[in-house]
Write a protein that holds these residues in place. Structure first.
Motif, PDB file in Angstrom:
ATOM      1  N   GLU A  49       0.830  -1.201   0.000  1.00 52.07           N
ATOM      2  CA  GLU A  49       0.000   0.000   0.000  1.00 52.07           C
ATOM      3  C   GLU A  49       0.868   1.257   0.000  1.00 52.07           C
ATOM      4  OE1 GLU A  49      -3.092   2.087   3.127  1.00 52.07           O
ATOM      5  OE2 GLU A  49      -2.854  -0.081   3.169  1.00 52.07           O
ATOM      6  N   ASP A  50       0.462   2.232  -0.791  1.00 54.54           N
ATOM      7  CA  ASP A  50       1.234   3.466  -0.926  1.00 54.54           C
ATOM      8  C   ASP A  50       1.340   4.212   0.397  1.00 54.54           C
ATOM      9  OD1 ASP A  50       1.625   3.022  -3.592  1.00 54.54           O
ATOM     10  OD2 ASP A  50       0.227   4.546  -4.289  1.00 54.54           O
ATOM     11  N   PHE A  51       2.445   4.913   0.537  1.00 55.92           N
ATOM     12  CA  PHE A  51       2.681   5.830   1.646  1.00 55.92           C
ATOM     13  C   PHE A  51       1.940   7.116   1.280  1.00 55.92           C
ATOM     14  CE2 PHE A  51       5.269   8.899   3.982  1.00 55.92           C
ATOM     15  CZ  PHE A  51       5.539   8.244   5.166  1.00 55.92           C
ATOM     16  N   VAL A  52       1.043   7.593   2.133  1.00 54.85           N
ATOM     17  CA  VAL A  52       0.192   8.736   1.796  1.00 54.85           C
ATOM     18  C   VAL A  52       0.539   9.923   2.694  1.00 54.85           C
ATOM     19  CG1 VAL A  52      -2.174   9.572   1.576  1.00 54.85           C
ATOM     20  CG2 VAL A  52      -1.654   7.171   1.122  1.00 54.85           C
ATOM     21  N   TYR A  53       0.719  11.069   2.053  1.00 54.29           N
ATOM     22  CA  TYR A  53       0.928  12.326   2.774  1.00 54.29           C
ATOM     23  C   TYR A  53      -0.266  13.223   2.469  1.00 54.29           C
ATOM     24  CZ  TYR A  53       2.835  16.836   4.139  1.00 54.29           C
ATOM     25  OH  TYR A  53       3.024  18.062   4.729  1.00 54.29           O
ATOM     26  N   HIS A  54      -0.952  13.670   3.514  1.00 47.47           N
ATOM     27  CA  HIS A  54      -2.137  14.501   3.357  1.00 47.47           C
ATOM     28  C   HIS A  54      -1.750  15.967   3.519  1.00 47.47           C
ATOM     29  CE1 HIS A  54      -4.710  10.984   3.437  1.00 47.47           C
ATOM     30  NE2 HIS A  54      -4.020  10.558   4.483  1.00 47.47           N
ATOM     31  N   GLY A  55      -1.747  16.690   2.412  1.00 44.15           N
ATOM     32  CA  GLY A  55      -1.497  18.124   2.450  1.00 44.15           C
ATOM     33  C   GLY A  55      -2.805  18.878   2.596  1.00 44.15           C
ATOM     34  N   GLU A  56      -2.729  20.186   2.523  1.00 43.77           N
ATOM     35  CA  GLU A  56      -3.935  20.994   2.649  1.00 43.77           C
ATOM     36  C   GLU A  56      -4.766  20.961   1.365  1.00 43.77           C
ATOM     37  OE1 GLU A  56      -5.222  25.588   3.689  1.00 43.77           O
ATOM     38  OE2 GLU A  56      -3.171  24.937   4.064  1.00 43.77           O
ATOM     39  N   TYR A  57      -4.091  20.982   0.225  1.00 41.62           N
ATOM     40  CA  TYR A  57      -4.794  21.014  -1.055  1.00 41.62           C
ATOM     41  C   TYR A  57      -4.710  19.699  -1.831  1.00 41.62           C
ATOM     42  CZ  TYR A  57      -4.741  25.987  -0.073  1.00 41.62           C
ATOM     43  OH  TYR A  57      -4.903  27.196   0.534  1.00 41.62           O
ATOM     44  N   TYR A  58      -3.692  18.893  -1.552  1.00 44.62           N
ATOM     45  CA  TYR A  58      -3.473  17.637  -2.275  1.00 44.62           C
ATOM     46  C   TYR A  58      -3.222  16.497  -1.292  1.00 44.62           C
ATOM     47  CZ  TYR A  58      -2.622  20.298  -6.598  1.00 44.62           C
ATOM     48  OH  TYR A  58      -2.741  21.114  -7.695  1.00 44.62           O
ATOM     49  N   LYS A  90      -8.959  20.289  -2.690  1.00 41.99           N
ATOM     50  CA  LYS A  90      -9.676  21.549  -2.861  1.00 41.99           C
ATOM     51  C   LYS A  90      -8.819  22.505  -3.674  1.00 41.99           C
ATOM     52  CE  LYS A  90      -8.307  23.467   1.631  1.00 41.99           C
ATOM     53  NZ  LYS A  90      -8.767  23.995   2.903  1.00 41.99           N
ATOM     54  N   ILE A  91      -9.468  23.478  -4.245  1.00 37.95           N
ATOM     55  CA  ILE A  91      -8.780  24.448  -5.105  1.00 37.95           C
ATOM     56  C   ILE A  91      -8.261  25.585  -4.235  1.00 37.95           C
ATOM     57  CG2 ILE A  91      -9.057  26.071  -7.004  1.00 37.95           C
ATOM     58  CD1 ILE A  91     -11.193  24.177  -8.125  1.00 37.95           C
ATOM     59  N   SER A  92      -7.027  25.952  -4.496  1.00 36.88           N
ATOM     60  CA  SER A  92      -6.393  27.014  -3.736  1.00 36.88           C
ATOM     61  C   SER A  92      -6.936  28.368  -4.185  1.00 36.88           C
ATOM     62  CB  SER A  92      -4.880  26.971  -3.943  1.00 36.88           C
ATOM     63  OG  SER A  92      -4.283  28.102  -3.370  1.00 36.88           O
ATOM     64  N   THR A  93      -7.237  29.214  -3.216  1.00 37.77           N
ATOM     65  CA  THR A  93      -7.676  30.577  -3.517  1.00 37.77           C
ATOM     66  C   THR A  93      -6.534  31.566  -3.338  1.00 37.77           C
ATOM     67  OG1 THR A  93      -8.440  30.838  -1.245  1.00 37.77           O
ATOM     68  CG2 THR A  93     -10.066  30.108  -2.886  1.00 37.77           C
ATOM     69  N   GLU A  94      -5.395  31.062  -2.895  1.00 45.86           N
ATOM     70  CA  GLU A  94      -4.224  31.901  -2.691  1.00 45.86           C
ATOM     71  C   GLU A  94      -3.411  31.970  -3.976  1.00 45.86           C
ATOM     72  OE1 GLU A  94      -1.999  30.419   0.605  1.00 45.86           O
ATOM     73  OE2 GLU A  94      -3.794  30.128   1.814  1.00 45.86           O
ATOM     74  N   THR A  97       1.022  29.176  -3.295  1.00 47.28           N
ATOM     75  CA  THR A  97       0.924  28.144  -2.255  1.00 47.28           C
ATOM     76  C   THR A  97       2.179  27.285  -2.310  1.00 47.28           C
ATOM     77  OG1 THR A  97      -0.172  26.577  -3.713  1.00 47.28           O
ATOM     78  CG2 THR A  97      -1.594  28.027  -2.415  1.00 47.28           C
ATOM     79  N   ALA A  98       2.476  26.662  -1.209  1.00 45.97           N
ATOM     80  CA  ALA A  98       3.657  25.797  -1.140  1.00 45.97           C
ATOM     81  C   ALA A  98       3.397  24.447  -1.787  1.00 45.97           C
ATOM     82  CB  ALA A  98       4.067  25.612   0.317  1.00 45.97           C
ATOM     83  N   GLU A  99       2.143  24.082  -1.949  1.00 47.87           N
ATOM     84  CA  GLU A  99       1.806  22.765  -2.490  1.00 47.87           C
ATOM     85  C   GLU A  99       1.679  22.807  -4.007  1.00 47.87           C
ATOM     86  OE1 GLU A  99      -1.220  20.388  -0.678  1.00 47.87           O
ATOM     87  OE2 GLU A  99      -0.974  21.457   1.217  1.00 47.87           O
ATOM     88  N   GLN A 100       2.255  21.795  -4.631  1.00 48.75           N
ATOM     89  CA  GLN A 100       2.158  21.619  -6.072  1.00 48.75           C
ATOM     90  C   GLN A 100       1.675  20.202  -6.338  1.00 48.75           C
ATOM     91  OE1 GLN A 100       6.014  22.543  -7.603  1.00 48.75           O
ATOM     92  NE2 GLN A 100       5.947  24.659  -6.922  1.00 48.75           N
ATOM     93  N   GLU A 101       1.565  19.834  -7.611  1.00 47.03           N
ATOM     94  CA  GLU A 101       1.064  18.502  -7.949  1.00 47.03           C
ATOM     95  C   GLU A 101       2.029  17.391  -7.549  1.00 47.03           C
ATOM     96  OE1 GLU A 101      -0.801  17.746 -11.704  1.00 47.03           O
ATOM     97  OE2 GLU A 101      -1.392  19.843 -11.850  1.00 47.03           O
TER      98      GLU A 101
END
Length: 157
Positions: A49-58, A90-94, A97-101
């Motif tokens: 099973e994949d290792f999952v990291y939960h970010g704010e947007y992804y 969710k879609i970033s309104t900023e 953001t530090a998060e990318q795909e």
């Protein structure tokens, strides 16, 4: 008067764990690298099973492989440093953001292809025979208990 009870905080702080940083000499897909790795060793890595990291947007998914060294019942995990897949929550309104795909577990070591962790707190990466022409030597790296990746490893154990 009642006497106040003093509670002592005697919990031990979590110790550091040593992980291995593995760099490939050339770019290979996961299945091809692990085919060569399995042909060099008596134990076999398999995809789990994949290792999952939960970010704010992804949510980021990192391929994870596991093998058991039969002589010592040592479990070895190899986790890709770069996410193979991401799903947008969710879609970033900023504007910025530090998060990318794509996301790296060790952002300061983006040249690292795999993070190796054993079930024991000490590192014994010498049990793994790597295909000599495909990898560079494993670099040892101490991960402190304050780092977020340390907490993620504890969660997945």
């Amino acid at each position: 008067m009642k006497a106040k009870k003093l509670l002592l905080d005697l919990e031990e702080e979590d110790e550091e764990i040593t992980i291995g940083l593995l760099r490939l000499a050339k770019e290979l897909p996961d299945y091809e690298f692990f085919y060569h790795l399995n042909s060099c060793n008596s134990f076999k890595f398999s995809r789990i099973e994949d290792f999952v990291y939960h970010g704010e947007y992804y949510d980021y998914f990192f391929p994870r492989f596991e093998a058991y060294y039969s002589d010592s019942q040592l479990c070895i995990h190899c986790i890709a440093n770069k996410s193979a897949q991401s799903t947008q929550k969710k879609i970033s309104t900023e504007l910025f953001t530090a998060e990318q795909e794509s996301f790296f577990l060790l952002d300061h070591f983006q040249e690292v292809d795999y993070v190796i962790k054993t079930s024991e707190p000490f590192d014994d990466f010498s049990l793994i025979l790597f295909p000599g022409n495909l990898t560079f030597p494993v670099q040892h790296f101490d991960l402190s208990s304050e780092e977020e990746l340390y907490q993620l490893f504890q969660y997945y154990e």
